[in-house]
Write a protein that holds these residues in place. Structure first.
Motif, PDB file in Angstrom:
ATOM      1  N   PRO A  85       0.835  -1.208   0.000  1.00 47.45           N
ATOM      2  CA  PRO A  85       0.000   0.000   0.000  1.00 47.45           C
ATOM      3  C   PRO A  85       0.869   1.257   0.000  1.00 47.45           C
ATOM      4  O   PRO A  85       1.899   1.308   0.676  1.00 47.45           O
ATOM      5  CB  PRO A  85      -0.800  -0.130   1.300  1.00 47.45           C
ATOM      6  N   ILE A  86       0.448   2.258  -0.769  1.00 47.87           N
ATOM      7  CA  ILE A  86       1.182   3.520  -0.857  1.00 47.87           C
ATOM      8  C   ILE A  86       0.483   4.536   0.050  1.00 47.87           C
ATOM      9  O   ILE A  86      -0.674   4.900  -0.204  1.00 47.87           O
ATOM     10  CB  ILE A  86       1.220   4.053  -2.305  1.00 47.87           C
ATOM     11  N   PRO A  87       1.139   5.014   1.096  1.00 49.67           N
ATOM     12  CA  PRO A  87       0.488   5.895   2.069  1.00 49.67           C
ATOM     13  C   PRO A  87      -0.092   7.156   1.428  1.00 49.67           C
ATOM     14  O   PRO A  87       0.568   7.832   0.643  1.00 49.67           O
ATOM     15  CB  PRO A  87       1.625   6.253   3.035  1.00 49.67           C
ATOM     16  N   GLY A  88      -1.357   7.439   1.769  1.00 56.64           N
ATOM     17  CA  GLY A  88      -1.999   8.674   1.342  1.00 56.64           C
ATOM     18  C   GLY A  88      -2.362   8.747  -0.120  1.00 56.64           C
ATOM     19  O   GLY A  88      -2.748   9.814  -0.607  1.00 56.64           O
ATOM     20  N   ARG A  89      -2.295   7.637  -0.859  1.00 55.91           N
ATOM     21  CA  ARG A  89      -2.496   7.695  -2.309  1.00 55.91           C
ATOM     22  C   ARG A  89      -3.614   6.791  -2.824  1.00 55.91           C
ATOM     23  O   ARG A  89      -3.902   6.811  -4.019  1.00 55.91           O
ATOM     24  CB  ARG A  89      -1.195   7.314  -3.034  1.00 55.91           C
ATOM     25  N   HIS A  90      -4.218   5.969  -1.989  1.00 56.50           N
ATOM     26  CA  HIS A  90      -5.222   5.003  -2.441  1.00 56.50           C
ATOM     27  C   HIS A  90      -4.659   4.129  -3.561  1.00 56.50           C
ATOM     28  O   HIS A  90      -5.346   3.808  -4.524  1.00 56.50           O
ATOM     29  CB  HIS A  90      -6.505   5.703  -2.904  1.00 56.50           C
ATOM     30  N   LEU A  91      -3.382   3.762  -3.417  1.00 53.54           N
ATOM     31  CA  LEU A  91      -2.698   2.939  -4.411  1.00 53.54           C
ATOM     32  C   LEU A  91      -2.164   1.669  -3.769  1.00 53.54           C
ATOM     33  O   LEU A  91      -1.713   1.686  -2.609  1.00 53.54           O
ATOM     34  CB  LEU A  91      -1.528   3.697  -5.043  1.00 53.54           C
ATOM     35  N   SER A 101       6.538  -7.590 -13.924  1.00 50.72           N
ATOM     36  CA  SER A 101       5.939  -6.266 -13.823  1.00 50.72           C
ATOM     37  C   SER A 101       5.471  -5.991 -12.410  1.00 50.72           C
ATOM     38  O   SER A 101       5.395  -6.896 -11.561  1.00 50.72           O
ATOM     39  CB  SER A 101       4.747  -6.131 -14.783  1.00 50.72           C
ATOM     40  N   VAL A 102       5.152  -4.720 -12.165  1.00 55.45           N
ATOM     41  CA  VAL A 102       4.441  -4.305 -10.960  1.00 55.45           C
ATOM     42  C   VAL A 102       3.119  -3.708 -11.401  1.00 55.45           C
ATOM     43  O   VAL A 102       3.084  -2.811 -12.248  1.00 55.45           O
ATOM     44  CB  VAL A 102       5.249  -3.271 -10.144  1.00 55.45           C
ATOM     45  N   ARG A 103       2.023  -4.234 -10.862  1.00 58.49           N
ATOM     46  CA  ARG A 103       0.697  -3.707 -11.174  1.00 58.49           C
ATOM     47  C   ARG A 103       0.331  -2.660 -10.130  1.00 58.49           C
ATOM     48  O   ARG A 103       0.539  -2.866  -8.931  1.00 58.49           O
ATOM     49  CB  ARG A 103      -0.346  -4.828 -11.163  1.00 58.49           C
ATOM     50  N   LEU A 104      -0.238  -1.550 -10.587  1.00 59.90           N
ATOM     51  CA  LEU A 104      -0.719  -0.499  -9.688  1.00 59.90           C
ATOM     52  C   LEU A 104      -2.236  -0.485  -9.718  1.00 59.90           C
ATOM     53  O   LEU A 104      -2.845  -0.368 -10.787  1.00 59.90           O
ATOM     54  CB  LEU A 104      -0.154   0.861 -10.104  1.00 59.90           C
ATOM     55  N   PHE A 105      -2.852  -0.615  -8.536  1.00 62.06           N
ATOM     56  CA  PHE A 105      -4.303  -0.681  -8.416  1.00 62.06           C
ATOM     57  C   PHE A 105      -4.834   0.496  -7.603  1.00 62.06           C
ATOM     58  O   PHE A 105      -4.167   0.980  -6.672  1.00 62.06           O
ATOM     59  CB  PHE A 105      -4.737  -1.972  -7.722  1.00 62.06           C
ATOM     60  N   ASP A 106      -6.053   0.919  -7.934  1.00 65.62           N
ATOM     61  CA  ASP A 106      -6.802   1.869  -7.126  1.00 65.62           C
ATOM     62  C   ASP A 106      -7.462   1.068  -5.996  1.00 65.62           C
ATOM     63  O   ASP A 106      -8.274   0.179  -6.250  1.00 65.62           O
ATOM     64  CB  ASP A 106      -7.862   2.558  -7.989  1.00 65.62           C
ATOM     65  N   THR A 107      -7.120   1.383  -4.734  1.00 63.51           N
ATOM     66  CA  THR A 107      -7.650   0.593  -3.620  1.00 63.51           C
ATOM     67  C   THR A 107      -9.133   0.861  -3.363  1.00 63.51           C
ATOM     68  O   THR A 107      -9.793   0.054  -2.697  1.00 63.51           O
ATOM     69  CB  THR A 107      -6.873   0.887  -2.330  1.00 63.51           C
ATOM     70  N   GLU A 112      -7.170  -1.734 -12.096  1.00 60.65           N
ATOM     71  CA  GLU A 112      -5.747  -1.683 -12.405  1.00 60.65           C
ATOM     72  C   GLU A 112      -5.459  -0.413 -13.203  1.00 60.65           C
ATOM     73  O   GLU A 112      -6.040  -0.178 -14.257  1.00 60.65           O
ATOM     74  CB  GLU A 112      -5.317  -2.909 -13.200  1.00 60.65           C
ATOM     75  N   LEU A 113      -4.511   0.390 -12.693  1.00 58.93           N
ATOM     76  CA  LEU A 113      -4.201   1.676 -13.303  1.00 58.93           C
ATOM     77  C   LEU A 113      -2.990   1.613 -14.226  1.00 58.93           C
ATOM     78  O   LEU A 113      -2.897   2.404 -15.178  1.00 58.93           O
ATOM     79  CB  LEU A 113      -3.947   2.721 -12.209  1.00 58.93           C
ATOM     80  N   ALA A 114      -2.055   0.724 -13.915  1.00 59.58           N
ATOM     81  CA  ALA A 114      -0.828   0.666 -14.718  1.00 59.58           C
ATOM     82  C   ALA A 114      -0.138  -0.677 -14.513  1.00 59.58           C
ATOM     83  O   ALA A 114      -0.338  -1.356 -13.496  1.00 59.58           O
ATOM     84  CB  ALA A 114       0.113   1.803 -14.333  1.00 59.58           C
ATOM     85  N   LYS A 115       0.673  -1.024 -15.507  1.00 57.89           N
ATOM     86  CA  LYS A 115       1.513  -2.219 -15.456  1.00 57.89           C
ATOM     87  C   LYS A 115       2.927  -1.767 -15.817  1.00 57.89           C
ATOM     88  O   LYS A 115       3.217  -1.449 -16.970  1.00 57.89           O
ATOM     89  CB  LYS A 115       0.999  -3.261 -16.451  1.00 57.89           C
ATOM     90  N   VAL A 116       3.809  -1.717 -14.803  1.00 57.08           N
ATOM     91  CA  VAL A 116       5.140  -1.139 -14.980  1.00 57.08           C
ATOM     92  C   VAL A 116       6.184  -2.261 -15.089  1.00 57.08           C
ATOM     93  O   VAL A 116       6.314  -3.076 -14.170  1.00 57.08           O
ATOM     94  CB  VAL A 116       5.499  -0.218 -13.799  1.00 57.08           C
ATOM     95  N   PRO A 117       6.942  -2.336 -16.195  1.00 60.72           N
ATOM     96  CA  PRO A 117       7.986  -3.350 -16.322  1.00 60.72           C
ATOM     97  C   PRO A 117       9.107  -3.130 -15.307  1.00 60.72           C
ATOM     98  O   PRO A 117       9.538  -1.992 -15.074  1.00 60.72           O
ATOM     99  CB  PRO A 117       8.508  -3.150 -17.754  1.00 60.72           C
ATOM    100  N   VAL A 118       9.585  -4.238 -14.703  1.00 64.13           N
ATOM    101  CA  VAL A 118      10.724  -4.169 -13.780  1.00 64.13           C
ATOM    102  C   VAL A 118      11.729  -5.245 -14.189  1.00 64.13           C
ATOM    103  O   VAL A 118      11.871  -5.528 -15.365  1.00 64.13           O
ATOM    104  CB  VAL A 118      10.256  -4.312 -12.314  1.00 64.13           C
ATOM    105  N   GLY A 119      12.434  -5.851 -13.220  1.00 66.90           N
ATOM    106  CA  GLY A 119      13.429  -6.867 -13.549  1.00 66.90           C
ATOM    107  C   GLY A 119      12.835  -8.259 -13.609  1.00 66.90           C
ATOM    108  O   GLY A 119      11.612  -8.442 -13.580  1.00 66.90           O
ATOM    109  N   SER A 120      13.708  -9.269 -13.666  1.00 61.53           N
ATOM    110  CA  SER A 120      13.281 -10.649 -13.822  1.00 61.53           C
ATOM    111  C   SER A 120      12.794 -11.238 -12.504  1.00 61.53           C
ATOM    112  O   SER A 120      13.517 -11.252 -11.507  1.00 61.53           O
ATOM    113  CB  SER A 120      14.444 -11.492 -14.356  1.00 61.53           C
TER     114      SER A 120
END
Length: 334
Positions: A85-91, A101-107, A112-120
Motif C-alpha cells: 500500500p502507498i500511504p496517502g495515495r489510495h494505491l 511487472s508491478v501492477r498499480l491498483f486503485d484501492t 488496475e491503473l498501470a503495469k510497470v515493467p521491472v526486472g526478472s
C-alpha cells in the motif's frame, strides 16, 4: 555455607528478567474466511486504513480488520508475490512474478491503473517513505528496481546477485536476503551502489527478513530451523537461534520488543526477545502452512494466512490447500 548459583544459572536468570513480560503469550483470537484457492505469499498491513493485503495466486485478498471480512477486488495478476500500500495515495503496488511487472491498483475501486515493467521475477517489495519509492526485489535477475508509484515509472536499478528473497531497510541502507548464497546483501538506496555482503554462517536458505531499529540488528529466517541475527552497522553475524521449520517471514514488534517468525511446516510462531542478547522466549501454536504474516503495530495482533492442507499428490511433494478453506488466522498478545 549457602549455595551460590552457577554463572550459567545467573546468566539465564538475567536474560529471563530482561525479557518482555509474557512475551510469548499469544492467543488465537479468531479466523477470517477469505476467498480463493491455491497458494499465497507475502502479507502486508496498512495500519492507517486498517487493511491487510495477502497475495493469493492471481489476486490480492483485502482484509477489513475492523469488520473481520475479506474480499478479492484486485485480480488478473500473473503470480502475485507482494502487495504494497502507498500511504496517502489510495494505491496498491503488486509484484507480478510471471510477467516481470508491478501492477498499480486503485484501492477504492480495485481498478488496475498501470503495469510497470521491472526486472526478472519481481518478488518481495516494500515502500521506502524517505524516497517515496516502492523497492522491488527481482529474485532471478539479482536486481532491485526503485519505482515511483505516482509517475508510474522505474527511476533506478541496483545490481546485486541472483537468488534474492525478502528485503528490509535501515534508512538508506538496503538489506536483502540471498537464498542461494546464504548471505545478506546490502546497498545504498540513494546512490544505488551495492555494499558488503554478510555471510550468514550456519543459516541455509534465508527467506524472511526484518530490521530492528533500536538494536540496529537484522533478523533472517533460515530454512534449516535457524534465525540469523546480524549487526548491520558492523556487518557481522552476532547470533544464530533455533526456530521452527518452514519460515518465510520475520515480523518485528518494536513496542513489545519481540521478533515473530511464523513457521509453516511446524505450525508454530517462534517468539524472540530483542535486545543486546536476542534469545528465543517461546513458541506459539498456529496452523500448518502459516508461514507468512503481518503485524499491527498498534495492537500487536498478528495476521497469518493459512488453509486446511491435504496430503501431497506425490511422495516428497508439498501438502496442497483444500478448496474453500483459505482464511486469515488472527493472534493477539495477552
Amino acid at each position: 555455607m549457602p549455595l551460590r548459583p552457577s554463572p550459567t544459572a545467573l546468566l539465564a536468570a538475567l536474560l529471563l528478567a530482561a525479557s518482555p513480560a509474557c512475551a510469548a503469550d499469544y492467543v488465537v483470537e479468531g479466523r477470517i474466511a477469505a476467498p480463493g484457492d491455491g497458494g499465497w505469499d507475502y502479507t502486508t498491513i496498512d495500519p492507517a486504513a486498517k487493511r491487510v493485503y495477502v497475495t493469493h495466486g492471481e489476486t490480492v485478498v483485502d482484509v477489513d480488520i475492523a469488520k473481520g471480512t475479506a474480499s478479492a477486488p484486485f485480480a488478473g495478476i500473473a503470480k502475485g508475490h507482494a502487495a504494497v500500500p502507498i500511504p496517502g495515495r489510495h494505491l496498491l503496488a503488486v509484484t507480478s512474478g510471471h510477467d516481470d511487472s508491478v501492477r498499480l491498483f486503485d484501492t477504492e475501486t480495485g481498478t488496475e491503473l498501470a503495469k510497470v515493467p521491472v526486472g526478472s521475477d519481481p518478488d518481495a517489495a516494500f515502500y521506502a517513505a524517505g524516497l517515496a519509492r516502492v523497492v522491488v526485489v527481482n529474485a532471478k535477475g539479482g536486481t532491485v528496481s526503485l519505482l515511483d508509484p505516482v509517475a508510474r515509472t522505474v527511476t533506478g536499478t541496483i545490481t546485486l546477485k541472483p537468488g534474492l528473497e525478502a528485503a528490509a531497510n535501515d534508512g538508506d541502507t538496503l538489506l536483502v536476503n540471498n537464498e542461494d548464497l546464504n548471505e545478506l546483501e546490502t546497498a545504498n538506496l540513494r546512490t544505488g551502489r551495492s555494499g558488503p555482503a554478510v555471510a550468514l554462517t550456519g543459516c541455509q536458505g534465508p527467506t524472511g527478513l526484518a530490521f530492528d531499529p533500536d538494536t540496529e540488528q537484522a533478523i533472517s529466517a533460515c530454512a534449516n530451523r535457524k534465525a540469523a541475527i546480524v549487526d548491520v552497522r558492523h556487518h557481522r553475524l552476532v547470533a544464530l537461534l533455533d526456530i521452527g521449520a518452514g519460515p518465510d517471514t520475520v515480523l518485528v514488534d518494536t513496542g513489545r520488543r519481540v521478533a515473530l517468525i511464523p513457521c509453516g511446516r511446524d505450525g508454530t510462531l517462534t517468539v524472540i526477545a530483542l535486545g543486546g542478547s536476542p534469545h528465543v522466549v517461546g513458541e506459539v501454536r498456529t496452523e500448518m502452512g502459516a508461514r507468512t504474516g503481518a503485524l499491527d503495530p498498534a495492537t500487536g495482533k498478528v495476521f497469518l494466512p493459512a488453509a486446511e492442507l491435504a496430503p501431497p499428490p506425490t511422495a516428497g511433494g508439498r501438502p496442497q490447500p483444500k478448496a474453500g478453506t483459505f482464511h486469515i488466522l488472527v493472534l493477539a498478545p495477552r
